[in-house]
Design an enzyme around this catalytic site. Structure first.
Site, mmCIF file in Angstrom:
data_model
loop_
_atom_site.group_PDB
_atom_site.id
_atom_site.type_symbol
_atom_site.label_atom_id
_atom_site.label_comp_id
_atom_site.label_asym_id
_atom_site.label_seq_id
_atom_site.Cartn_x
_atom_site.Cartn_y
_atom_site.Cartn_z
ATOM 1 C CB THR A 108 -0.950 0.006 1.211
ATOM 2 O OG1 THR A 108 -1.850 -1.099 1.113
ATOM 3 C CG2 THR A 108 -1.748 1.296 1.274
ATOM 4 C CB SER A 147 -7.684 -2.392 -4.521
ATOM 5 O OG SER A 147 -7.059 -2.929 -3.369
ATOM 6 C CB THR A 148 -2.805 -1.692 -2.532
ATOM 7 O OG1 THR A 148 -2.696 -0.304 -2.234
ATOM 8 C CG2 THR A 148 -1.431 -2.349 -2.379
ATOM 9 C CG ASN A 149 -5.225 -5.662 -1.703
ATOM 10 O OD1 ASN A 149 -4.165 -5.162 -1.315
ATOM 11 N ND2 ASN A 149 -6.267 -5.819 -0.906
ATOM 12 C CB THR A 194 34.271 -38.944 -11.327
ATOM 13 O OG1 THR A 194 35.191 -40.029 -11.206
ATOM 14 C CG2 THR A 194 33.791 -38.844 -12.772
ATOM 15 C CB SER A 325 47.766 -10.859 -2.449
ATOM 16 O OG SER A 325 48.259 -10.855 -1.126
ATOM 17 C CB SER A 326 47.139 -6.208 0.639
ATOM 18 O OG SER A 326 46.885 -7.131 1.707
ATOM 19 C CE LYS A 331 46.751 -15.907 -3.533
ATOM 20 N NZ LYS A 331 45.348 -15.631 -3.787
#
Length: 473
Positions: A108, A147-149, A194, A325-326, A331
């Site tokens: 609503t 209506s909202t519905n 697998t 990477s830091s 990497k």
């Protein structure tokens, strides 16, 4: 209505509803119902999906046009509402839709937000001031026969169809990129696995072809999902019985909505059912989850196949997108598959939220459609972006490492299965174990032990023979 200066210096207009009065910024297109909802619902911090707003505005345009045509709405007022709705559909006034996506009231508040913005814009268009609801009223004029519905779920279905069409296009692009790699890698033979253990030989192209087939199934399922969403309850008003909606209006508003939306919607045969039950959204969400599952599988495989590059499988190379990477120099991480994985996990979690919202409906209405709409439309958008990202930022730039694939194949026991029909299962097992413990290849041991000739091995272990049906020759 009157204008005044608020204590903070802001010029406001005063509006009233059944609960009393409230000051609204004089330049705002929303009104008191929207303001109360803004104050009541501070939950997600996110607005309703813009395509949902667009779809609701489209329904409002169709309703105004139908009511004018039937003589229920003054033509000047109706034309102004219709124009205002067109402007909202074009993306104007987006900053005026301020209600949180998560809200009580079955939608609503979002619906009233649209009603008020359209009413106030229509007031401007006919030369009145915002808030002059004697001229254009959010409920008596903009919401006439509605209506909202019935408006909100109809808007949700239309928005979902629009977004699913874009998702289908993204899946088609993803499928095409996978099929291009299937062709490119058609001659690269490698170890199939697998349970993450060496199995039998497979072509890298065959693996990518399998990914393409999975996406093709998702694309078809989503294409067919549009059919599930086409049945709307527009004209059913509060609970699907159509109270306060003329039967001529019901037919006409659905016809106009269908034309404006470009979607083959149809009035539901049982509008009470369509108003109270939300199972169709669970069904569609399940199809989205299936796509998320397949994307996750594909991304997991990419990360495994590209692992290393030195200490992992290293059978493919993913495009390098950013430093990884830091702390570790050089990497580079598989960030696109990782990001798509997270998007897929989000969609799977949203499926549970949609399921809970749909089953929580009671009697003639589901009060939890806002949560459902938030997750359903959000999931479609996330998957669309994920499919595009995977296709163009990852798959398009994947390259094969044929030498690595060949080395891993020769160093594995994968060829033992191809030999089994010719030398027996027990002998092939013995060769596989000898190769494992000695570090020599199965082919070398077979030659040394005079089990097979070089010509026989070459015929049996041809890539074409080992990666197609048959016993090999």
């Amino acid at each position: 209505m009157f204008h005044a200066e608020h204590p903070d210096g802001q010029v406001v207009r005063r509006e009233h509803d059944l609960l009393g009065e409230k000051d609204i910024p004089v330049d705002a297109y929303y009104g008191i119902h929207t303001m109360r909802a803004r104050e009541n619902f501070s939950l997600s911090g996110l607005p309703s999906h813009p395509r949902l707003i667009e779809a609701i505005a489209l329904v409002k345009k169709a309703a105004a046009e139908a009511n004018m045509e039937l003589g229920f709405l003054d033509k000047e007022i109706g034309a102004a509402i219709s124009q205002a709705a067109s402007e909202v559909m074009a993306g104007q006034f987006s900053d005026q839709f301020i209600v949180d996506a998560l809200q009580g009231g079955a939608g609503t508040s979002t619906h009233m937000n649209v009603n008020e913005v359209l009413a106030n814009r229509a007031c401007e268009l006919i030369g009145a001031q915002k808030g002059d609801y004697h001229r254009v009223h959010p409920l008596e004029h903009v919401n006439l026969g509605q209506s909202t519905n019935d408006v909100y779920p109809t808007g949700l279905r239309i928005a979902a169809i629009w977004l699913i069409r874009s998702l289908c296009d993204a899946c088609a692009q993803l499928q095409e990129e996978l099929q291009a790699k299937e062709r490119e890698f058609a001659g690269v033979i490698k170890v199939g696995r697998t349970q993450l253990q060496d199995a039998v030989p497979v072509l890298l192209g065959q693996e990518f072809g399998a990914y393409a087939q999975a996406v093709a199934r998702d694309r078809w399922r989503l294409y067919k999902a549009e059919e599930r969403l086409r049945q709307v309850n527009l004209g059913g008003t509060a609970i699907g019985t159509g109270l306060n909606a003329d039967i001529r209006y019901i037919h006409l508003v659905n016809e106009k909505t269908r034309r404006f939306a470009g979607v083959g919607i149809a009035r539901a045969e049982d509008m009470v059912d369509a108003t109270q039950n939300a199972d169709v959204f669970v069904e569609v969400s399940g199809l989205l989850k299936a796509l998320a599952v397949n994307l996750t599988k594909i991304c997991n495989d990419f990360r495994l196949l590209a692992s290393g590059p030195y200490a992992g499988l290293g059978e493919i190379r993913l495009p390098e997108k950013q430093a990884g990477s830091s702390i570790m120099p050089g990497k580079v991480n598989p960030v696109i598959p990782e990001a798509v994985n997270q998007a897929a996990f989000h969609v799977m979690a949203s499926d549970m939220a949609i399921t809970l919202a749909a089953q929580a409906g009671q009697l003639e209405l589901n009060a939890f459609l806002p949560l459902l709409a938030h997750h359903l439309l959000g999931s479609i958008g996330i998957l669309t972006n994920a499919a595009k990202s995977l296709a163009f930022s990852c798959i398009q730039g994947i390259s094969a490492c044929p030498e690595r694939c060949q080395a891993l194949l020769l160093g594995s026991g994968a060829t033992a299965t191809a030999l089994a029909p010719h030398i027996g299962y027990d002998k092939a097992t013995e060769l596989a174990r000898m190769a494992y413990h000695s570090g020599r290849t199965i082919e070398k041991i077979a030659l040394e032990e005079n089990i097979l000739t070089a010509e026989e091995l070459a015929a049996i272990l041809r890539p074409q023979a080992m990666t197609r049906p048959g016993r090999g020759k």
